[in-house]
Write a protein that holds these residues in place. Structure first.
Motif: not given
Length: 392
Positions: A42, A342-343, A50, A46, A339
């Motif tokens: 993950s 993604g964060m 992200g 990110l 985003s």
């Protein structure tokens, strides 16, 4: 409409978003060969998705100042180089930095290419839809390409994934040499045409829309990053089945994007947005409760279509909420708001490490429910004919 130029730009969009789709497609192979945890996997998402979305509005501001056609090839070539380095490097932090490079390339590509597509398409909304779906089609082929190139422990063959960018760079170079003057005019920023003085900004409605988009972004990015692993590890599906499910998600998204635009024109944007979120709930629930890879594939097909029904209506609605700052509206909704998914991806990776992927899918279903409820609080804003005339 300049069909030749639009076709070229659609091709570059397909190649650029191919690399955006290749990163999640590579993650199962990277996790298997290098033994990375869900949290580590993950983290790569990110780094690419992200940070790419956060920086994209800044590239938009840069492009608005002057014509910068060179950013189109630079963007997709940089994305390709970063993606290849992710697959080739055995060190996690080098791969993480390469994922950042890939994300920067993807972010740099979109502002100038979208401006050029708008100029090439004239006043046609269909032209922009074709350009947008070109990217989705490119992303849909990413899992199959990744499986063919690096499957069966062949991550050292990641350099093969550079070839699509090289081919498109050659095509772009040959075309621009033949038509230099037209290329410059096609890339000219139409920022001055986006300004309107007839309506005021509705920031309250805009931020509500951003909250809805965040509720879309978190489930989508989580499912995108974990789907192949979910099919192969939780449901004992083959590597091919995992790649096919990921391809289905992105390909169905293309269908949903076109269908959502048609529904928005026919019945209005708010009904299209609400229907998309409402229908996505049972599709996500079916994915969470799937007992086989085949059932997960069927639910993924429905989920991709339903989640992308609101996509085009949300973008145009954001621009109408902020008629005085349409570029800002696009940058925030397509960049900063999306985003968030993604964060928070590493948090859901940690959740998967602790409780399993099925639990994570069930959790993001709750997030999608919240987005659906917020969508019912939104309202339409009339599209001004005066603003349409100002944009032509």
């Amino acid at each position: 409409m300049n069909r030749a130029r639009l076709g070229l730009l659609t091709g570059t969009h397909a190649v650029n978003d191919l690399y955006q789709g290749l990163l999640p497609a590579l993650l199962p192979f990277i996790a298997l060969e290098r033994g990375y945890s869900y949290t580590a996997v993950s983290g790569l998402m990110l780094a690419a998705m992200g940070l790419s979305s956060v920086i994209q509005p800044l590239f938009g501001l840069y492009v608005d100042r002057a014509s910068r056609p060179w950013m189109v090839p630079l963007g997709f070539v940089t994305a390709a180089i970063g993606l290849v380095l992710v697959g080739m490097s055995p060190d996690y932090w080098v791969s993480w930095a390469a994922a950042v490079l890939c994300g920067l390339g993807i972010a740099a590509y979109h502002p100038p290419a979208t401006v050029a597509a708008r100029v090439a398409g004239g006043s046609s909304q269909k032209a922009m839809s074709v350009f947008s779906v070109g990217g989705t089609i490119g992303a849909s082929f990413a899992p199959l390409l990744a499986t063919a190139a690096v499957g069966n422990g062949q991550l050292h063959h990641s350099w093969l994934l550079l070839l699509p960018a090289v081919v498109m760079l050659v095509v772009w170079t040959l075309w621009t040499r033949r038509d230099v003057q037209n290329t410059r005019s096609a890339m000219a920023s139409p920022a001055h045409t986006l300004k309107t003085t007839q309506q005021t900004n509705d920031w309250r409605a805009f931020f509500l829309l951003c909250a809805v988009i965040v509720g879309w972004s978190i489930p989508y990015v989580t499912v995108l990053s974990m789907l192949s692993l979910y099919v192969t590890r939780e449901l004992s599906g083959s590597a091919f089945m995992g790649a096919a499910a990921l391809t289905t998600l992105t390909a169905a998204g293309a269908v949903g994007t076109l269908l959502g635009g048609w529904m928005g024109d026919r019945w209005g944007r708010i009904p299209a947005i609400r229907l998309g979120y409402l229908l996505a709930l049972p599709a996500m629930g079916g994915l969470a409760m799937a007992s086989s890879a085949e059932m997960a594939w069927a639910c993924t097909l429905a989920l991709g279509v339903c989640m992308f029904l609101p996509f085009a209506p949300q973008v145009t609605l954001a621009q109408d909420y902020l008629p005085r700052n349409q570029a800002t509206a696009s940058g925030i909704t397509l960049g900063l708001a999306m985003s968030i998914g993604g964060m928070v991806a590493p948090l859901f990776g940690m959740l998967s490490d602790a409780y399993g992927l099925r639990y994570t899918v069930s959790t993001v279903l709750c997030v999608l429910c919240a987005a659906c409820l917020l969508a019912w609080c939104m309202r339409e804003r009339a599209y001004s004919p005066q603003r349409l005339a100002a944009q032509m």
